[in-house]
Design a protein around this motif. Structure first.
Motif, PDB file in Angstrom:
ATOM      1  N   SER A 492     -17.527 -28.556 -72.119  1.00  0.00           N
ATOM      2  CA  SER A 492     -16.443 -28.951 -73.009  1.00  0.00           C
ATOM      3  C   SER A 492     -16.050 -27.787 -73.905  1.00  0.00           C
ATOM      4  N   GLU A 493     -14.764 -27.681 -74.151  1.00  0.00           N
ATOM      5  CA  GLU A 493     -14.308 -26.678 -75.090  1.00  0.00           C
ATOM      6  C   GLU A 493     -14.591 -27.168 -76.498  1.00  0.00           C
ATOM      7  N   MET A 494     -15.372 -26.395 -77.227  1.00  0.00           N
ATOM      8  CA  MET A 494     -15.764 -26.813 -78.574  1.00  0.00           C
ATOM      9  C   MET A 494     -14.902 -26.169 -79.636  1.00  0.00           C
ATOM     10  N   GLY A 495     -14.212 -25.126 -79.274  1.00  0.00           N
ATOM     11  CA  GLY A 495     -13.395 -24.465 -80.278  1.00  0.00           C
ATOM     12  C   GLY A 495     -12.951 -23.118 -79.780  1.00  0.00           C
ATOM     13  N   SER A 496     -12.070 -22.536 -80.546  1.00  0.00           N
ATOM     14  CA  SER A 496     -11.409 -21.344 -80.103  1.00  0.00           C
ATOM     15  C   SER A 496     -11.208 -20.440 -81.308  1.00  0.00           C
ATOM     16  N   GLY A 497     -11.388 -19.149 -81.076  1.00  0.00           N
ATOM     17  CA  GLY A 497     -11.235 -18.232 -82.197  1.00  0.00           C
ATOM     18  C   GLY A 497     -10.660 -16.914 -81.744  1.00  0.00           C
ATOM     19  N   SER A 498     -10.277 -16.112 -82.708  1.00  0.00           N
ATOM     20  CA  SER A 498      -9.787 -14.787 -82.364  1.00  0.00           C
ATOM     21  C   SER A 498      -9.758 -13.914 -83.610  1.00  0.00           C
ATOM     22  N   ILE A 499      -9.675 -12.631 -83.356  1.00  0.00           N
ATOM     23  CA  ILE A 499      -9.292 -11.714 -84.413  1.00  0.00           C
ATOM     24  C   ILE A 499      -7.770 -11.750 -84.438  1.00  0.00           C
ATOM     25  N   ARG A 500      -7.220 -11.990 -85.618  1.00  0.00           N
ATOM     26  CA  ARG A 500      -5.782 -12.213 -85.699  1.00  0.00           C
ATOM     27  C   ARG A 500      -5.033 -10.887 -85.853  1.00  0.00           C
ATOM     28  N   ILE A 501      -3.774 -11.005 -85.620  1.00  0.00           N
ATOM     29  CA  ILE A 501      -2.891  -9.884 -85.918  1.00  0.00           C
ATOM     30  C   ILE A 501      -2.623  -9.898 -87.424  1.00  0.00           C
ATOM     31  N   HIS A 502      -2.679  -8.726 -88.061  1.00  0.00           N
ATOM     32  CA  HIS A 502      -2.342  -8.720 -89.490  1.00  0.00           C
ATOM     33  C   HIS A 502      -1.226  -7.715 -89.781  1.00  0.00           C
ATOM     34  N   ASP A 503      -0.541  -7.340 -88.714  1.00  0.00           N
ATOM     35  CA  ASP A 503       0.527  -6.357 -88.835  1.00  0.00           C
ATOM     36  C   ASP A 503       1.850  -6.995 -88.434  1.00  0.00           C
ATOM     37  N   LYS A 504       2.817  -6.851 -89.293  1.00  0.00           N
ATOM     38  CA  LYS A 504       4.099  -7.515 -89.073  1.00  0.00           C
ATOM     39  C   LYS A 504       4.765  -7.075 -87.765  1.00  0.00           C
ATOM     40  N   ASP A 505       4.749  -5.792 -87.518  1.00  0.00           N
ATOM     41  CA  ASP A 505       5.462  -5.291 -86.348  1.00  0.00           C
ATOM     42  C   ASP A 505       4.811  -5.753 -85.052  1.00  0.00           C
ATOM     43  N   LEU A 506       3.494  -5.696 -85.048  1.00  0.00           N
ATOM     44  CA  LEU A 506       2.785  -6.138 -83.849  1.00  0.00           C
ATOM     45  C   LEU A 506       3.017  -7.628 -83.607  1.00  0.00           C
ATOM     46  N   GLN A 507       2.918  -8.408 -84.681  1.00  0.00           N
ATOM     47  CA  GLN A 507       3.131  -9.848 -84.543  1.00  0.00           C
ATOM     48  C   GLN A 507       4.535 -10.127 -84.027  1.00  0.00           C
ATOM     49  N   THR A 508       5.489  -9.412 -84.546  1.00  0.00           N
ATOM     50  CA  THR A 508       6.881  -9.593 -84.108  1.00  0.00           C
ATOM     51  C   THR A 508       7.020  -9.248 -82.629  1.00  0.00           C
ATOM     52  N   LYS A 509       6.342  -8.200 -82.230  1.00  0.00           N
ATOM     53  CA  LYS A 509       6.385  -7.783 -80.830  1.00  0.00           C
ATOM     54  C   LYS A 509       5.880  -8.900 -79.911  1.00  0.00           C
ATOM     55  N   LEU A 510       4.807  -9.555 -80.333  1.00  0.00           N
ATOM     56  CA  LEU A 510       4.274 -10.641 -79.521  1.00  0.00           C
ATOM     57  C   LEU A 510       5.240 -11.814 -79.441  1.00  0.00           C
ATOM     58  N   PHE A 511       5.858 -12.104 -80.567  1.00  0.00           N
ATOM     59  CA  PHE A 511       6.857 -13.177 -80.552  1.00  0.00           C
ATOM     60  C   PHE A 511       7.973 -12.835 -79.571  1.00  0.00           C
ATOM     61  N   ASN A 512       8.351 -11.570 -79.554  1.00  0.00           N
ATOM     62  CA  ASN A 512       9.412 -11.154 -78.642  1.00  0.00           C
ATOM     63  C   ASN A 512       9.007 -11.335 -77.187  1.00  0.00           C
ATOM     64  N   ILE A 513       7.764 -11.003 -76.897  1.00  0.00           N
ATOM     65  CA  ILE A 513       7.300 -11.109 -75.513  1.00  0.00           C
ATOM     66  C   ILE A 513       7.381 -12.544 -75.006  1.00  0.00           C
ATOM     67  N   ILE A 514       7.064 -13.502 -75.889  1.00  0.00           N
ATOM     68  CA  ILE A 514       7.148 -14.892 -75.418  1.00  0.00           C
ATOM     69  C   ILE A 514       8.540 -15.473 -75.620  1.00  0.00           C
ATOM     70  N   GLY A 515       9.484 -14.605 -75.945  1.00  0.00           N
ATOM     71  CA  GLY A 515      10.885 -15.007 -75.861  1.00  0.00           C
ATOM     72  C   GLY A 515      11.467 -15.647 -77.099  1.00  0.00           C
ATOM     73  N   TYR A 516      10.832 -15.492 -78.259  1.00  0.00           N
ATOM     74  CA  TYR A 516      11.431 -16.045 -79.465  1.00  0.00           C
ATOM     75  C   TYR A 516      12.569 -15.148 -79.927  1.00  0.00           C
ATOM     76  N   THR A 517      13.637 -15.769 -80.392  1.00  0.00           N
ATOM     77  CA  THR A 517      14.748 -15.011 -80.956  1.00  0.00           C
ATOM     78  C   THR A 517      14.399 -14.619 -82.394  1.00  0.00           C
ATOM     79  N   GLU A 518      15.140 -13.652 -82.911  1.00  0.00           N
ATOM     80  CA  GLU A 518      14.919 -13.229 -84.298  1.00  0.00           C
ATOM     81  C   GLU A 518      15.018 -14.415 -85.251  1.00  0.00           C
ATOM     82  N   ASP A 519      16.007 -15.293 -84.989  1.00  0.00           N
ATOM     83  CA  ASP A 519      16.192 -16.458 -85.858  1.00  0.00           C
ATOM     84  C   ASP A 519      14.979 -17.383 -85.817  1.00  0.00           C
TER      85      ASP A 519
END
Length: 599
Positions: A492-519
């Motif tokens: 069973s999956e008990m939980g999920s974790g990660s080291i997060r992104i803490h950089d605005k540009d990198l986070q924005t880049k990821l949003f772009n990859i999954i197709g989010y618009t600027e808006d």
RNA sequence: GGUCCCGUGGUGUAGCGGCCUAACACGCCUCCCUGUCAAGGAGGAGAUCGGCAGUUCGAAUCUGCUCGGGAUCGCCA
């Protein structure tokens, strides 16, 4: 207080003392002039005896007592008559000889007996959940859950964590699961959403300098239910600043080992928790949540199988699919009935079919295999050579049964991992007293969504790509591995974790990859990205399912059992009869018009 | 949205075309009973078989739909 002693307390050492107890009439045994009552409270059972010689009025009143009446009893603790002790009860050496009885409340006939032995229909249990929870087992589960959260609070407090509550009325961010939504009265046409998890909030707390946050947080998802999925579930949610993956894992590993040893000492937890990469887990178990309490590991035989005359294998291989399987030890003697059963099972997981190769136990060895030793529906398409080769690759011995599935890699893995669990059940390979925790790490950051023709986050968009994979973000996002991991226990999956992104540009880049618009990005994540521009520390954390943890500790399959007031599979609460219609006036205030679906 | 399983007095089950004007256990009610602890004994009440529509001379039993519960696939970042 209505009582000075709990029912479970009296012992031989208390003989002679006068006590007052209060509780529920668990069972009544009326002998006419002598009446026995088992009195129950949260601490256990105490036999009380009404003897007219010691309390005539009480005895008379006691004749009217019925199951689940609430009473207050005063009397003297006495030793039981020799031979009349009850070794099954902790209080079985003594009884209460009653002088005074006060009926505090009566009960109509209960809908079912308050006992662990009675299997009651799920709907009835939930409709009368307040009665269901009186059962000793349910009381035990409530206490277990409390003990688990208590340990979490204590441990995390010691480790310097601060508990922070985050809002339940927050904002809809429609990726992922469907939101539960709450209309706003003061903002006509606007809605809050209940959090699917406090993800953004806890990251903001890291920017706030909390450094170590935790919360036993309620999370809401409007998706179809399962035995291990309720519309609202509880997570141990925590986040830490200035940490790496190992630091986060260490906290959880220590905490969960502590919880297991404190709450279920009879189970075994082996530490340190083994670690598997996602790729290794998929290769060996066909799933990212492997049950490692047993073997039956998978082998890939695509090339060998495709070299045979079997069309199914050739077709699958040439279309880029895979052919995999595992060995069911000593199942070579399975009859038609059993193999049909397994095929049925495989098909229910989506397989087109299931290929068997049975090696008779009379075969001297795989090398010396003769035609007569092999049974398989594909036998005429499989040369003895190919069979030998497959058996060798899969590690089959004489007497074994090979189970093989061909198809797309995803399908093959789904089918085989389900089949693997099923075979483990059938062969009784699972030690129910074992808690086999395992870390699965190095998850890919993205999955290609074949229908939408775009990348989707494999876990969530806030996970940090591995430093060495940054270049792939531009060239081949599918290749990017994230600093992203799951905790798995007994499949069973008990939980999920990660080291997060803490950089605005990198986070924005990821949003772009999954197709989010600027808006969309600024609308949904503006607050987080803005916060990142004010000195966000590196941080990471996990969300861990509390309900599943308690269920596993308790040996329960359904998290319903460890939630005080759960909902049915159709997300209905039979006790409150929720959800329900609301008054027109409420709708008007909320500026909402209901349009019923056409049927 | 799909597939599968279940639905009979308060509870749990049996019955699976006519023997069912539905059986058993527990519970419930009345009475008897001073040592029981799933107390015992005697008697009694209580379900038209989830709902609807069909098939049939006849249905709890067969069929379809529907409702409810459960399991599961899809879904669940």
């Amino acid at each position: 207080m209505y009582k000075d002693t709990d029912c479970g307390e009296p012992r031989e050492s208390m003989v002679g003392s006068q006590i007052t107890v209060a509780g529920w009439v668990h069972r009544r045994r009326d002998h006419g002039n002598l009446i026995f009552i088992d009195l129950r409270d949260r601490s256990g059972l105490l036999q009380v005896v009404f003897n007219p010689e010691h309390g005539e009025k009480a005895h008379d009143l006691a004749q009217s007592l019925r199951s689940e009446w609430v009473v207050q009893l005063t009397g003297k603790v006495v030793a039981r008559l020799s031979g009349a002790e009850n070794p099954d009860l902790p209080t079985g050496g003594v009884e209460l000889s009653v002088t005074d009885l006060v009926i505090l409340n009566r009960s109509i006939t209960p809908p079912f007996e308050i006992s662990d032995d009675v299997e009651v229909d799920a709907n009835t249990r939930l409709k009368y959940r307040f009665m269901d929870l009186r059962r000793p087992r349910m009381q035990e589960l409530l206490k277990l859950r409390h003990k688990v959260t208590h340990t979490m609070w204590n441990y995390l407090t010691e480790q310097g964590f601060t508990q922070v509550e985050t809002p339940i009325l927050i904002k809809s961010t429609p990726e992922g699961a469907r939101d539960y939504v709450v209309p706003s009265r003061v903002h006509p046409g606007d809605f809050y959403a209940l959090p699917q998890s406090p993800q953004q909030l806890k990251q903001l707390l890291m920017v706030s300098g909390v450094e170590r946050y935790f919360q036993i947080a309620r999370c809401f998802r409007d998706e179809d239910l399962r035995a291990d999925r309720q519309p609202e579930h509880t997570q141990l949610d925590f986040e830490m600043s200035f940490v790496h993956q190992d630091d986060v894992m260490e906290v959880v590993e220590d905490l969960y080992t502590l919880i297991a040893t404190e709450t279920v000492p009879e189970t075994t937890v082996s530490g340190p928790f083994p670690r598997l990469t996602y790729a290794e887990s998929m290769e060996r178990f066909g799933t990212d949540k492997p049950d490692i309490r047993f073997g039956l590991e998978l082998t890939t035989i695509t090339d060998t199988a495709a070299s045979s005359e079997a069309r199914v294998f050739q077709a699958v291989a040439s279309s880029g699919g895979s052919i995999r399987g595992f060995v069911a030890p000593e199942c070579g003697n399975y009859g038609r009935r059993q193999t049909d059963d397994l095929t049925e099972y495989a098909k229910s997981s989506g397989a087109q079919g299931l290929v068997f190769i049975a090696i008779d136990e009379s075969a001297p060895s795989i090398d010396a295999l003769e035609d007569e030793h092999v049974k398989s529906p594909l036998k005429k398409f499989l040369s003895l050579d190919v069979i030998k080769k497959i058996a060798t690759e899969m590690g089959a011995e004489p007497g074994d049964l090979m189970l093989i599935v061909a198809g797309t890699e995803k399908l093959v893995n789904t089918v085989l991992s389900n089949l693997r669990s099923e075979m483990a059940r059938r062969l009784d390979l699972v030690d129910s007293k074992e808690l086999a925790f395992v870390w699965v790490y190095d998850f890919p950051l993205f999955e290609w969504d074949e229908e939408l023709k775009k990348y989707e986050p494999a876990h969530h968009v806030f996970s940090s790509p591995k430093a060495e994979h940054m270049d792939f973000l531009d060239t081949d996002p599918g290749k990017v591995i994230g600093t992203l991991w799951d905790l798995v226990c007994n499949g069973s999956e008990m939980g999920s974790g990660s080291i997060r992104i803490h950089d605005k540009d990198l986070q924005t880049k990821l949003f772009n990859i999954i197709g989010y618009t600027e808006d969309q990005i600024s609308e949904r994540f503006g607050q987080l990205l803005t916060a990142f521009t004010y000195g966000a520390p590196p941080h990471g954390g996990m969300g861990l399912g509390l309900d599943r943890l308690v269920a596993i500790l308790a040996g329960e399959d359904a998290i319903r059992e460890v939630i005080a007031f759960p909902k049915t599979q159709s997300a209905f609460d039979p006790l409150f009869e929720a959800p329900s219609r609301i008054e027109q006036q409420q709708l008007d205030e909320l500026h909402i018009r209901v349009v019923m679906p056409k049927t």
